[in-house]
Design an enzyme around this catalytic site. Structure first.
Site, PDB file in Angstrom:
ATOM      1  CG  LEU A 153      -1.906  -1.005   1.513  1.00 44.79           C
ATOM      2  CD1 LEU A 153      -2.673  -1.175   2.708  1.00 44.79           C
ATOM      3  CD2 LEU A 153      -2.950  -0.972   0.359  1.00 44.79           C
ATOM      4  CG  ASP A 154       0.359   4.329  -2.816  1.00 42.69           C
ATOM      5  OD1 ASP A 154       1.151   3.608  -3.336  1.00 42.69           O
ATOM      6  OD2 ASP A 154      -0.510   4.905  -3.534  1.00 42.69           O
ATOM      7  CE  LYS A 155       5.463   8.830   4.980  1.00 45.66           C
ATOM      8  NZ  LYS A 155       6.274  10.098   4.747  1.00 45.66           N
ATOM      9  NE  ARG A 253      -2.194   8.821  -4.863  1.00 45.47           N
ATOM     10  CZ  ARG A 253      -0.801   8.797  -4.451  1.00 45.47           C
ATOM     11  NH1 ARG A 253      -0.072   7.765  -3.880  1.00 45.47           N
ATOM     12  NH2 ARG A 253      -0.443   9.851  -4.275  1.00 45.47           N
TER      13      ARG A 253
END
Length: 323
Positions: A153-155, A253
């Site tokens: 997962l992205d930060k 996104r």
């Protein structure tokens, strides 16, 4: 935050191969790596090729190349003494960082990752990552590539991640990902009013100029497909449930931004102002991995977990409901 000493790689447990075996006659004429893949289907061919290259697997007592032809009856041995330990670095150091463990057994760990925690070390994040935390929580993960992490997962995306605790479990989970049988559902707050459910089917690749960004790349991009459904509409935003069919970097996104509905708070793909101070002030992309479902790699049982919205995301929705 405390940092411990390195944990040595325990090859006596991690490869989980027998000390010796015999190439079956039915593999006569095959490449060695193909014969090994038949003998040990719980491991990927690339992993077996790596062990051959390291000298961990020997054929009739000698090192052998993956492409060597076999004739059946040869003895293969697992030589633990040839194991090459990784050099100590910040990236593979165990660090005492708290983890929210949703589920754990001898095969899997399911983590509910908070926003702000980087999953894997990289440029600008040499330590303090979820990988460092996992190595402290379960030291045997030092013997698993990427500490058992099979997806990311992205930060600043919160939510559920599965981690493999054995090489066999890791191979099985990677194959489930490749077969697209792992179900990953996200809650996403998109700017603007989304009129109906839909699907974005657009290949993704690195941005041609800004290499830290992803973009829709029609020629040469990797297949990417995101399904979305409207859950709740507000004056200037829409709460969506997104289901990934593929798992590309920044997929949700980029896909939502491509249909003119970027995520609230997204500093990279959603820079347009919404006109609502509450949305524009949100400090991260409003994206949460709320549901994860898969087949248990050891038992074959169907398993699923759900994660409640984190406090900041939940509060934003409550604020928007009181227009």
């Amino acid at each position: 935050m405390k940092t411990s000493h390195e944990h040595p790689v325990d090859y006596s447990r991690s490869p989980s191969l027998p000390l010796s075996a015999e190439i079956p006659a039915e593999c006569a004429g095959w490449r060695l790596d193909a014969a090994l893949a038949k003998l040990f289907p719980e491991h990927s061919r690339s992993r077996l090729q790596g062990w051959l290259k390291q000298g961990l697997i020997r054929l009739d007592g000698s090192a052998a190349e993956s492409k060597r032809k076999v004739y059946g009856g040869e003895r293969i041995d697992f030589d633990q003494s040839a194991a090459v330990l990784p050099a100590p670095t910040l990236a593979n150091a165990a660090e005492d960082i708290a983890l929210d463990v949703v589920f754990e057994d001898e095969h899997l760990i399911v983590i509910d990752k908070p926003a702000g925690l980087v999953v894997h070390p990289g440029n600008g994040n040499a330590s303090g990552t979820m990988m460092n935390a996992l190595l402290h929580h379960a030291p045997q993960l030092a013997g698993i590539p990427r500490a058992g992490i099979v997806h990311r997962l992205d930060k600043d995306t919160s939510g559920l991640l599965v981690v493999a605790k054995t090489l066999t479990a890791q191979t099985d989970l990677v194959r489930q990902m490749q077969a697209r049988s792992v179900q990953r559902h996200y809650l996403a707050l998109a700017l603007g009013v989304v009129e109906r459910d839909g699907t974005v089917d657009a290949p993704l690749g690195r941005h041609a100029v800004q290499r830290t960004k992803m973009a829709i790349v029609r020629a040469g991009g990797k297949e990417a497909r995101t399904h979305y459904a409207v859950l709740e509409r507000f004056a200037k935003a829409t709460l969506l449930e997104c289901r990934l069919e593929t798992g590309r970097t920044h997929q949700i996104r980029v896909h939502l931004a491509s249909i003119k509905h970027p995520l609230a708070g997204d500093p990279v793909y959603g820079k347009a102002r919404s006109g609502d101070a509450r949305l524009d002030a949100f400090k991260r992309q409003a994206l949460h991995a709320w549901r994860l479902a898969l087949r248990h790699p050891a038992t074959g049982a169907d398993m699923a977990w759900e994660s409640p919205l984190p406090a900041d995301f939940a509060q934003l929705l409550e604020d928007l409901r009181h227009e």
